[in-house]
Structure formats: structure tokens, C-alpha cells
Design a protein around this motif. Structure first.
Motif, PDB file in Angstrom:
ATOM      1  N   SER A  86     -33.660 -10.919   4.838  1.00  0.00           N
ATOM      2  CA  SER A  86     -32.348 -10.804   5.282  1.00  0.00           C
ATOM      3  C   SER A  86     -31.266 -11.725   4.644  1.00  0.00           C
ATOM      4  CB  SER A  86     -32.126 -11.280   6.780  1.00  0.00           C
ATOM      5  OG  SER A  86     -32.723 -12.501   6.954  1.00  0.00           O
ATOM      6  N   TYR A  87     -29.816 -11.457   4.795  1.00  0.00           N
ATOM      7  CA  TYR A  87     -28.875 -12.128   4.207  1.00  0.00           C
ATOM      8  C   TYR A  87     -28.191 -13.116   5.316  1.00  0.00           C
ATOM      9  CZ  TYR A  87     -24.564 -13.396   1.586  1.00  0.00           C
ATOM     10  OH  TYR A  87     -23.611 -13.969   0.883  1.00  0.00           O
ATOM     11  N   TYR A  88     -28.537 -14.540   5.291  1.00  0.00           N
ATOM     12  CA  TYR A  88     -28.315 -15.447   6.470  1.00  0.00           C
ATOM     13  C   TYR A  88     -28.405 -14.906   7.612  1.00  0.00           C
ATOM     14  CZ  TYR A  88     -25.898 -17.723   2.278  1.00  0.00           C
ATOM     15  OH  TYR A  88     -25.652 -18.351   0.875  1.00  0.00           O
ATOM     16  N   GLU A 130     -32.260  -6.723   5.014  1.00  0.00           N
ATOM     17  CA  GLU A 130     -31.447  -6.231   3.764  1.00  0.00           C
ATOM     18  C   GLU A 130     -32.478  -5.329   2.901  1.00  0.00           C
ATOM     19  OE1 GLU A 130     -28.346  -6.225   2.927  1.00  0.00           O
ATOM     20  OE2 GLU A 130     -27.700  -7.141   4.967  1.00  0.00           O
TER      21      GLU A 130
END
Length: 85
Positions: free
Chosen positions: A47-49, A54
């Protein structure tokens, strides 16, 4: 359906897709092939932050520990509920 050849063995399975949701059986299938082939590993969501999933990465224990110990990436194991995003 999904099909591929690994080390001379043909693997295939039927999967369901619902829009952009990936069938959780995809992960079970690939992990079962890995076990059959004597490969160690499992999927981890990326995941992005912390904003949703993702993508996914397949790592063995050594790779997982190396990334985790260097704090290069935060990984959790994939649960079926994580597959839908």
C-alpha cells in the motif's frame, strides 16, 4: 482462467473476476503451486502510505525478514478480505 508452465509442469485454474476485484483463489492457487514446486513464500499486500492496496508481492521468509529488518517496507499477510479494494 489462468495457466502457466513452471519447471516443465503445466498449471491451470479457473478464476472469477468482478470488475477490478481479483479472485482470492488466485493467491491460494499460486501459493499451492509454490508448495508443490518446493518454493517457500507467500503474498503480501503493498500500500502507499496506508491508502488501500496498490498491488501484491510474493516473498520468501528471507526476503520478508530482510525488508522488515531494514524497515524498507511495512508488510502484512494477505487475508481474503484484503484482496477486494
Amino acid at each position: 482462467s489462468l495457466a502457466f508452465t513452471l519447471n516443465g509442469t503445466r498449471y491451470s485454474t479457473d478464476l472469477s473476476f468482478d470488475g477490478d476485484w481479483l479472485d482470492p483463489n488466485f493467491f491460494k492457487f499460486v501459493e499451492s503451486v509454490a508448495v508443490e514446486e518446493g518454493l517457500e513464500g507467500r503474498f503480501y499486500p503493498l500500500s502507499y502510505y496506508g491508502y488501500g492496496t496498490e498491488g501484491y508481492i510474493f516473498l520468501n521468509n528471507r526476503q520478508f525478514e530482510a525488508l522488515r529488518s531494514q524497515q524498507l517496507i511495512i508488510l502484512n499477510t494477505v487475508e481474503e478480505s484484503d484482496v477486494r479494494h
